[in-house]
Design a protein around this motif. Structure first.
Motif, PDB file in Angstrom:
ATOM      1  N   THR A  11       0.817  -1.214   0.000  1.00 46.77           N
ATOM      2  CA  THR A  11       0.000   0.000   0.000  1.00 46.77           C
ATOM      3  C   THR A  11       0.849   1.263   0.000  1.00 46.77           C
ATOM      4  O   THR A  11       0.528   2.255  -0.660  1.00 46.77           O
ATOM      5  N   ALA A  12       1.954   1.227   0.727  1.00 49.80           N
ATOM      6  CA  ALA A  12       2.769   2.429   0.898  1.00 49.80           C
ATOM      7  C   ALA A  12       3.531   2.819  -0.361  1.00 49.80           C
ATOM      8  O   ALA A  12       3.776   4.007  -0.597  1.00 49.80           O
ATOM      9  N   ILE A  39      -1.011   9.039  -3.516  1.00 47.67           N
ATOM     10  CA  ILE A  39      -1.882   9.637  -2.499  1.00 47.67           C
ATOM     11  C   ILE A  39      -3.350   9.485  -2.898  1.00 47.67           C
ATOM     12  O   ILE A  39      -4.210   9.186  -2.060  1.00 47.67           O
ATOM     13  N   PHE A  40      -3.636   9.661  -4.180  1.00 51.13           N
ATOM     14  CA  PHE A  40      -5.005   9.472  -4.658  1.00 51.13           C
ATOM     15  C   PHE A  40      -5.474   8.046  -4.405  1.00 51.13           C
ATOM     16  O   PHE A  40      -6.596   7.818  -3.923  1.00 51.13           O
ATOM     17  N   GLY A  41      -4.631   7.074  -4.728  1.00 48.46           N
ATOM     18  CA  GLY A  41      -4.988   5.686  -4.498  1.00 48.46           C
ATOM     19  C   GLY A  41      -5.200   5.386  -3.017  1.00 48.46           C
ATOM     20  O   GLY A  41      -6.131   4.654  -2.647  1.00 48.46           O
ATOM     21  N   GLU A  42      -4.335   5.942  -2.165  1.00 50.19           N
ATOM     22  CA  GLU A  42      -4.488   5.737  -0.722  1.00 50.19           C
ATOM     23  C   GLU A  42      -5.784   6.357  -0.208  1.00 50.19           C
ATOM     24  O   GLU A  42      -6.459   5.781   0.656  1.00 50.19           O
ATOM     25  N   GLY A  66      -7.224  -3.133   8.529  1.00 51.51           N
ATOM     26  CA  GLY A  66      -5.894  -3.718   8.507  1.00 51.51           C
ATOM     27  C   GLY A  66      -4.924  -3.143   7.503  1.00 51.51           C
ATOM     28  O   GLY A  66      -3.808  -3.660   7.361  1.00 51.51           O
ATOM     29  N   PHE A  67      -5.301  -2.084   6.784  1.00 51.89           N
ATOM     30  CA  PHE A  67      -4.360  -1.444   5.869  1.00 51.89           C
ATOM     31  C   PHE A  67      -3.435  -0.514   6.644  1.00 51.89           C
ATOM     32  O   PHE A  67      -3.857   0.137   7.599  1.00 51.89           O
ATOM     33  N   ALA A  68      -2.166  -0.452   6.228  1.00 51.44           N
ATOM     34  CA  ALA A  68      -1.178   0.421   6.857  1.00 51.44           C
ATOM     35  C   ALA A  68      -0.358   1.108   5.774  1.00 51.44           C
ATOM     36  O   ALA A  68      -0.246   0.608   4.649  1.00 51.44           O
ATOM     37  N   LEU A  69       0.230   2.245   6.125  1.00 52.04           N
ATOM     38  CA  LEU A  69       1.004   3.036   5.171  1.00 52.04           C
ATOM     39  C   LEU A  69       2.501   2.793   5.294  1.00 52.04           C
ATOM     40  O   LEU A  69       3.301   3.624   4.867  1.00 52.04           O
ATOM     41  N   TRP A  70       2.871   1.668   5.886  1.00 48.73           N
ATOM     42  CA  TRP A  70       4.271   1.260   5.943  1.00 48.73           C
ATOM     43  C   TRP A  70       4.385  -0.174   5.448  1.00 48.73           C
ATOM     44  O   TRP A  70       3.491  -1.002   5.699  1.00 48.73           O
ATOM     45  N   PRO A  71       5.459  -0.511   4.739  1.00 47.35           N
ATOM     46  CA  PRO A  71       5.605  -1.868   4.199  1.00 47.35           C
ATOM     47  C   PRO A  71       5.581  -2.956   5.260  1.00 47.35           C
ATOM     48  O   PRO A  71       5.170  -4.087   4.972  1.00 47.35           O
ATOM     49  N   ASP A  72       6.020  -2.636   6.483  1.00 45.54           N
ATOM     50  CA  ASP A  72       6.047  -3.636   7.552  1.00 45.54           C
ATOM     51  C   ASP A  72       4.856  -3.502   8.490  1.00 45.54           C
ATOM     52  O   ASP A  72       4.914  -3.972   9.625  1.00 45.54           O
ATOM     53  N   SER A  73       3.789  -2.865   8.017  1.00 46.73           N
ATOM     54  CA  SER A  73       2.596  -2.635   8.845  1.00 46.73           C
ATOM     55  C   SER A  73       2.987  -1.847  10.087  1.00 46.73           C
ATOM     56  O   SER A  73       3.508  -0.743   9.970  1.00 46.73           O
TER      57      SER A  73
END
Length: 446
Positions: free
Chosen positions: A65-66, A71-74, A176-183
């Motif tokens: 996700t990150a 930004i639009f997709g997020e 459960g979505f996070a903006l870092w690759p490692d959650s």
């Protein structure tokens, strides 16, 4: 059967059609070039999977996700999470009103007593109540997280607020979505991040009918409805039991809890136990956990959270009712009782039907995934249960199961999100009376 189909084709069909429409709209938006980073290749399957995961508030992802989404997709994912979480709480509560309006007088009064102020004609009141609960919890969590990101990690105010809002919505909706690759792994030692997120997941997993009861009698548990007692009680039991089990099995595992201090190990165990209820965020590497911890997680993910909540699974009330049925049978009692209340036979059959059909869905999904992928049973089962329970935790194999595997998981997310809600409403509305009974005969059992 025709009557049951008609029941499914009325209120339940509205829920299914509404969710499918939002999923397709989200897929279209995430397929736009503006939603994907320039150095990333976007496909319709990844857009469909992500949109379904967001609307069904699951959190499984085929792309990071990150780094994959702009930004639009997020922001699209954020809106889809909010719609999914708010929609399922509202629609599930409204279905309870539909059920109460279609039952007989005695059953209707009992249903209204379970939800206190909820009665036929209170649809606007339900939606307003869900909106208030959502706004209060998400705002409080976003403020705490934003302040921590600024004070503890030196993030600019705008970015800190964005991070705070995104993860507050993700936690309350159990997405459960996070903006870092490692959650949340980088925050495993930070209680100011982990504990607010965990408590917000719990808040989202209780359900609006429980809040309607607690709002009037939160100081007097003796006056709570049976539904509220079961939901709160089972939540406490599963959180405590899950924390103890996960912490014990992973205590000396250097890949998860073993490198932490004793206090932080307990906090990380509590965080993982909370997230298996449908939260989906992780503060330790799930792929490095022992196989017995995966099995514990499978059980917790399958049970899930409370009815009419943002969480998934078969729901704690379904699990508790089946436990009461077993207990009554072991005691040889003629009636199934819970909290000095007799549980109707129809409700027992509904719980059994939902549980067994859910088991069948997981078994079928696991079988198909084993045919399509080279991974072992323990990892495949974890992924399937996570999808069906709309949890979002992963052992790391989701991006590698191929297009066919992604479509299977997409289907499981939809079934797991909408199946228990719509099936429960349809079964409750499908009440028939017969003017005759067949002769009794007892086949051998066991």
């Amino acid at each position: 059967m025709k009557n049951l189909v008609r029941q499914i084709n009325t209120p339940s069909r509205v829920v299914v059609v509404a969710f499918l429409a939002v999923v397709l709209s989200g897929t279209a938006l995430l397929s736009l070039p503006i939603a994907v980073e320039q150095n990333r290749a976007g496909t319709w399957t990844s857009a469909l999977f992500t949109a379904t995961s967001a609307v069904c508030v699951t959190g499984l992802a085929v792309q990071d996700t990150a780094t994959h989404w702009t930004i639009f997709g997020e922001l699209v994912i954020l809106v889809l999470m909010q719609i999914g979480g708010f929609g399922i709480m509202s629609l599930a509560s409204i279905l309870a009103l539909v059920v109460s309006g279609r039952l007989g007088l005695r059953a209707r009064l009992n249903t209204q007593a379970e939800t206190k102020t909820l009665g036929p004609g209170d649809v606007r009141r339900v939606i307003a109540g869900v909106a208030k609960v959502t706004l209060v919890v998400e705002t409080l969590t976003a403020v705490i997280l934003s302040v921590r990101f600024v004070a503890g990690y030196g993030e600019p105010l705008g970015r800190a607020v964005y991070y705070g809002i995104f993860h507050a919505v993700s936690a309350f909706t159990n997405a459960g979505f996070a903006l870092w690759p490692d959650s949340m792994m980088r925050f495993v030692t930070d209680p100011w991040i982990c504990l607010p997120l965990a408590l917000t997941v719990v808040a989202g997993g209780l359900g609006f009918p429980v809040y309607a009861v607690l709002r009037q009698n939160w100081r007097r548990p003796s006056r709570w409805s049976l539904h509220a007692k079961i939901t709160v009680g089972m939540t406490a039991v599963l959180l405590t039991g899950g924390t103890l089990a996960v912490t014990a099995t992973e205590w000396n595992n250097p890949g998860t809890l073993g490198a932490l201090s004793p206090g932080l190990r307990v906090m990380a165990g509590f965080f993982h136990s909370t997230m298996t209820r449908s939260g989906g965020l992780n503060s330790v590497d799930v792929s490095q956990m022992h196989e017995n911890t995966w099995l514990i997680s499978d059980v917790l993910m399958f049970i899930g959270a409370g009815s009419a909540s943002t969480g998934g699974g078969i729901k704690v009330t379904t699990f508790a009712l089946l436990a009461y049925v077993i207990l009554a049978e072991l005691r040889g009692e003629p009636d199934v009782t819970a909290g000095r209340r007799r549980v109707p036979e129809q409700l027992q059959r509904q719980a059994l039907t939902i549980a067994l059909l859910s088991v069948a869905s997981v078994a079928a999904g696991t079988f198909v995934m084993m045919m399509l992928t080279p991974f072992k049973l323990d990892r495949v089962l974890f992924e399937v249960v996570s999808a069906f329970g709309t949890v979002g935790l992963s052992t790391g194999i989701t991006p590698d199961v191929g297009t066919s595997g992604h479509l299977v998981l997409t289907t499981l997310m939809l079934i797991g999100r909408l199946g228990p809600v719509t099936l429960g409403a349809a079964l409750a509305l499908h009440v028939q009376t017969r003017r005759f009974r067949y002769p009794e005969e007892r086949p051998l059992v066991g």
